[in-house]
Design a protein around this motif. Structure first.
Motif, PDB file in Angstrom:
ATOM      1  N   GLY A 209       0.818  -1.198   0.000  1.00  0.00           N
ATOM      2  CA  GLY A 209       0.000   0.000   0.000  1.00  0.00           C
ATOM      3  C   GLY A 209       0.856   1.252   0.000  1.00  0.00           C
ATOM      4  N   SER A 210       0.273   2.344   0.485  1.00  0.00           N
ATOM      5  CA  SER A 210       0.980   3.620   0.558  1.00  0.00           C
ATOM      6  C   SER A 210       0.959   4.125   1.992  1.00  0.00           C
ATOM      7  CB  SER A 210       0.336   4.656  -0.377  1.00  0.00           C
ATOM      8  OG  SER A 210      -1.007   4.897   0.006  1.00  0.00           O
ATOM      9  N   TYR A 211       2.040   4.814   2.360  1.00  0.00           N
ATOM     10  CA  TYR A 211       2.214   5.266   3.733  1.00  0.00           C
ATOM     11  C   TYR A 211       2.913   6.628   3.742  1.00  0.00           C
ATOM     12  CZ  TYR A 211       3.910   5.288   8.572  1.00  0.00           C
ATOM     13  OH  TYR A 211       4.178   5.630   9.866  1.00  0.00           O
ATOM     14  N   HIS A 212       2.388   7.561   4.491  1.00  0.00           N
ATOM     15  CA  HIS A 212       2.981   8.896   4.567  1.00  0.00           C
ATOM     16  C   HIS A 212       4.035   8.910   5.669  1.00  0.00           C
ATOM     17  CE1 HIS A 212       0.078  11.578   2.137  1.00  0.00           C
ATOM     18  NE2 HIS A 212       0.072  10.359   1.669  1.00  0.00           N
ATOM     19  N   GLU A 213       5.279   8.850   5.228  1.00  0.00           N
ATOM     20  CA  GLU A 213       6.400   8.776   6.159  1.00  0.00           C
ATOM     21  C   GLU A 213       7.109  10.120   6.224  1.00  0.00           C
ATOM     22  OE1 GLU A 213      10.191   5.795   6.974  1.00  0.00           O
ATOM     23  OE2 GLU A 213       8.967   5.587   5.170  1.00  0.00           O
ATOM     24  N   GLU A 214       7.530  10.496   7.408  1.00  0.00           N
ATOM     25  CA  GLU A 214       8.070  11.841   7.644  1.00  0.00           C
ATOM     26  C   GLU A 214       9.269  12.156   6.755  1.00  0.00           C
ATOM     27  OE1 GLU A 214       9.650  14.585  11.380  1.00  0.00           O
ATOM     28  OE2 GLU A 214       9.004  12.506  11.689  1.00  0.00           O
ATOM     29  N   ASN A 215      10.186  11.221   6.603  1.00  0.00           N
ATOM     30  CA  ASN A 215      11.421  11.502   5.870  1.00  0.00           C
ATOM     31  C   ASN A 215      11.264  11.447   4.351  1.00  0.00           C
ATOM     32  OD1 ASN A 215      12.810  11.817   8.278  1.00  0.00           O
ATOM     33  ND2 ASN A 215      13.321   9.640   8.390  1.00  0.00           N
ATOM     34  N   TYR A 216      10.167  10.808   3.889  1.00  0.00           N
ATOM     35  CA  TYR A 216      10.028  10.603   2.448  1.00  0.00           C
ATOM     36  C   TYR A 216       8.709  11.132   1.886  1.00  0.00           C
ATOM     37  CZ  TYR A 216      13.853   7.428   3.434  1.00  0.00           C
ATOM     38  OH  TYR A 216      15.032   6.901   3.851  1.00  0.00           O
ATOM     39  N   ALA A 217       8.014  11.932   2.664  1.00  0.00           N
ATOM     40  CA  ALA A 217       6.714  12.495   2.272  1.00  0.00           C
ATOM     41  C   ALA A 217       5.688  11.375   2.105  1.00  0.00           C
ATOM     42  CB  ALA A 217       6.816  13.340   1.010  1.00  0.00           C
ATOM     43  N   SER A 218       5.727  10.657   1.013  1.00  0.00           N
ATOM     44  CA  SER A 218       4.814   9.535   0.818  1.00  0.00           C
ATOM     45  C   SER A 218       5.557   8.432   0.084  1.00  0.00           C
ATOM     46  CB  SER A 218       3.588   9.959   0.005  1.00  0.00           C
ATOM     47  OG  SER A 218       2.701   8.874  -0.140  1.00  0.00           O
ATOM     48  N   SER A 219       5.350   7.189   0.504  1.00  0.00           N
ATOM     49  CA  SER A 219       6.084   6.102  -0.120  1.00  0.00           C
ATOM     50  C   SER A 219       5.234   4.843  -0.134  1.00  0.00           C
ATOM     51  CB  SER A 219       7.393   5.845   0.629  1.00  0.00           C
ATOM     52  OG  SER A 219       7.129   5.510   1.980  1.00  0.00           O
ATOM     53  N   ALA A 220       5.534   3.973  -1.095  1.00  0.00           N
ATOM     54  CA  ALA A 220       4.894   2.665  -1.135  1.00  0.00           C
ATOM     55  C   ALA A 220       5.548   1.763  -0.091  1.00  0.00           C
ATOM     56  CB  ALA A 220       5.036   2.054  -2.528  1.00  0.00           C
ATOM     57  N   PHE A 221       4.794   0.775   0.373  1.00  0.00           N
ATOM     58  CA  PHE A 221       5.382  -0.151   1.339  1.00  0.00           C
ATOM     59  C   PHE A 221       4.954  -1.577   1.009  1.00  0.00           C
ATOM     60  CE2 PHE A 221       1.201   0.534   3.229  1.00  0.00           C
ATOM     61  CZ  PHE A 221       0.855  -0.731   3.678  1.00  0.00           C
ATOM     62  N   VAL A 222       5.772  -2.519   1.395  1.00  0.00           N
ATOM     63  CA  VAL A 222       5.426  -3.935   1.400  1.00  0.00           C
ATOM     64  C   VAL A 222       5.790  -4.466   2.777  1.00  0.00           C
ATOM     65  CG1 VAL A 222       5.843  -6.209   0.427  1.00  0.00           C
ATOM     66  CG2 VAL A 222       5.783  -4.227  -1.076  1.00  0.00           C
ATOM     67  N   PHE A 223       4.804  -5.003   3.447  1.00  0.00           N
ATOM     68  CA  PHE A 223       4.967  -5.517   4.801  1.00  0.00           C
ATOM     69  C   PHE A 223       4.630  -7.000   4.751  1.00  0.00           C
ATOM     70  CE2 PHE A 223       3.008  -6.436   8.987  1.00  0.00           C
ATOM     71  CZ  PHE A 223       4.062  -6.103   9.821  1.00  0.00           C
ATOM     72  N   TYR A 224       5.252  -7.801   5.601  1.00  0.00           N
ATOM     73  CA  TYR A 224       4.930  -9.228   5.549  1.00  0.00           C
ATOM     74  C   TYR A 224       4.560  -9.786   6.914  1.00  0.00           C
ATOM     75  CZ  TYR A 224       9.527 -10.579   7.431  1.00  0.00           C
ATOM     76  OH  TYR A 224      10.628 -10.739   8.238  1.00  0.00           O
ATOM     77  N   LEU A 225       3.668 -10.758   6.880  1.00  0.00           N
ATOM     78  CA  LEU A 225       3.295 -11.548   8.044  1.00  0.00           C
ATOM     79  C   LEU A 225       3.793 -12.965   7.820  1.00  0.00           C
ATOM     80  CD1 LEU A 225      -0.479 -10.514   8.160  1.00  0.00           C
ATOM     81  CD2 LEU A 225       1.337  -9.562   9.560  1.00  0.00           C
ATOM     82  N   ASP A 226       4.193 -13.648   8.898  1.00  0.00           N
ATOM     83  CA  ASP A 226       4.565 -15.049   8.765  1.00  0.00           C
ATOM     84  C   ASP A 226       4.085 -15.808  10.005  1.00  0.00           C
ATOM     85  OD1 ASP A 226       6.378 -14.383  10.753  1.00  0.00           O
ATOM     86  OD2 ASP A 226       8.077 -14.276   9.385  1.00  0.00           O
ATOM     87  N   ALA A 227       4.564 -17.035  10.153  1.00  0.00           N
ATOM     88  CA  ALA A 227       4.083 -17.898  11.228  1.00  0.00           C
ATOM     89  C   ALA A 227       4.306 -17.293  12.613  1.00  0.00           C
ATOM     90  CB  ALA A 227       4.748 -19.265  11.126  1.00  0.00           C
ATOM     91  N   ALA A 228       5.359 -16.514  12.776  1.00  0.00           N
ATOM     92  CA  ALA A 228       5.645 -15.899  14.060  1.00  0.00           C
ATOM     93  C   ALA A 228       4.542 -14.924  14.484  1.00  0.00           C
ATOM     94  CB  ALA A 228       6.996 -15.182  14.019  1.00  0.00           C
ATOM     95  N   ASP A 229       3.940 -14.252  13.498  1.00  0.00           N
ATOM     96  CA  ASP A 229       2.858 -13.309  13.812  1.00  0.00           C
ATOM     97  C   ASP A 229       1.561 -14.026  14.165  1.00  0.00           C
ATOM     98  OD1 ASP A 229       4.231 -10.734  13.099  1.00  0.00           O
ATOM     99  OD2 ASP A 229       4.418 -11.786  11.197  1.00  0.00           O
ATOM    100  N   ILE A 230       1.419 -15.258  13.682  1.00  0.00           N
ATOM    101  CA  ILE A 230       0.188 -16.015  13.925  1.00  0.00           C
ATOM    102  C   ILE A 230       0.250 -16.699  15.290  1.00  0.00           C
ATOM    103  CG2 ILE A 230      -1.373 -17.739  12.967  1.00  0.00           C
ATOM    104  CD1 ILE A 230      -0.777 -15.180  11.294  1.00  0.00           C
ATOM    105  N   ASP A 231       1.437 -17.206  15.659  1.00  0.00           N
ATOM    106  CA  ASP A 231       1.603 -17.890  16.933  1.00  0.00           C
ATOM    107  C   ASP A 231       1.597 -16.881  18.082  1.00  0.00           C
ATOM    108  OD1 ASP A 231       1.828 -20.220  15.507  1.00  0.00           O
ATOM    109  OD2 ASP A 231       4.023 -20.134  15.468  1.00  0.00           O
TER     110      ASP A 231
END
Length: 231
Positions: A209-231
């Motif tokens: 998606g897109s995220y408004h970050e202070e140092n870069y004004a606005s930027s795309a992001f890719v975030f991931y979930l894995d088994a550690a987040d589910i457990d």
């Protein structure tokens, strides 16, 4: 008041609309009222799901179509009880499980549907954490077969000074919400989680998606979930 599946042979695909074959009408059997709002989803080797809304009463609907026999009528038609429209359907664990995301103005619902029994197994509501906000927008849903979990993502519009808020929820196959996550940008703007991808053969699900970050004004992001987040 009908929606149509279009079936084209290979030599017809670029031959012009006048040569199309409208081979499948999707409708509510009693009176032909339906609308195709969101799209078609390939569920398994034999079924296609049409998501939309039963317009007469405003109920979300899914229509199950045999992908190998588009010339004949739909397999069956099912309406959910809350208002809104079905936004997306994804295959779950096994050939008989379907997860459908239903969207209303300020509420979201995830349904687990049994294709063989033709019945709703459970429904889980995803609601706003802030009761003063009036809208929640779902962008996508994914089922991770290896990790055996469902992810729903989108954003919460805020007409005030804070801008949009990114959200994503993780659900188990028995309908429990493992976590509800919200993240505001560093400053107001169109902070949105737009798409999900459950990686085949892995417990990882990607969120983009897109995220408004202070140092870069606005930027795309890719975030991931894995088994550690589910457990």
């Amino acid at each position: 008041k009908g929606a149509y599946l279009l079936s084209l042979t290979e030599d017809q695909k670029w031959a012009g609309l006048q040569k199309r074959r409208l081979s499948q009408k999707v409708y509510y059997p009693a009176n032909n009222w339906s609308n195709l709002y969101t799209g078609l989803y390939d569920i398994n080797d034999s079924l296609i799901v049409v998501c939309g809304r039963y317009e007469r009463f405003g109920y979300p609907m899914i229509s199950i179509v045999n992908r190998n026999d588009l010339d004949n009528s739909q397999e069956y038609f099912f309406t959910f009880t809350e208002e809104g429209f079905s936004k997306k359907s994804v295959a779950g664990e096994g050939d008989s499980v379907l997860y459908t995301l239903v969207s209303d103005t300020n509420r979201l619902f995830v349904h687990k549907f049994n294709l063989k029994q033709r019945e709703n197994v459970w429904m889980k509501e995803i609601s706003l954490s802030n009761p003063y906000l009036k809208q929640i927008i779902a962008s996508d849903m994914a089922f991770n077969k290896t990790g055996n979990y469902i992810t729903v993502a989108g954003y919460i519009p805020n007409p005030g000074m804070d801008g949009n808020t990114i959200f994503f929820d993780i659900l188990t196959t028995d309908g429990r919400i493992l976590s509800h996550n919200e993240r505001k940008g560093d400053f107001p703007g169109d902070n949105q989680c737009i798409s999900l991808l459950a990686l085949e053969g892995s417990s990882t699900t990607l969120l983009g998606g897109s995220y408004h970050e202070e140092n870069y004004a606005s930027s795309a992001f890719v975030f991931y979930l894995d088994a550690a987040d589910i457990d």
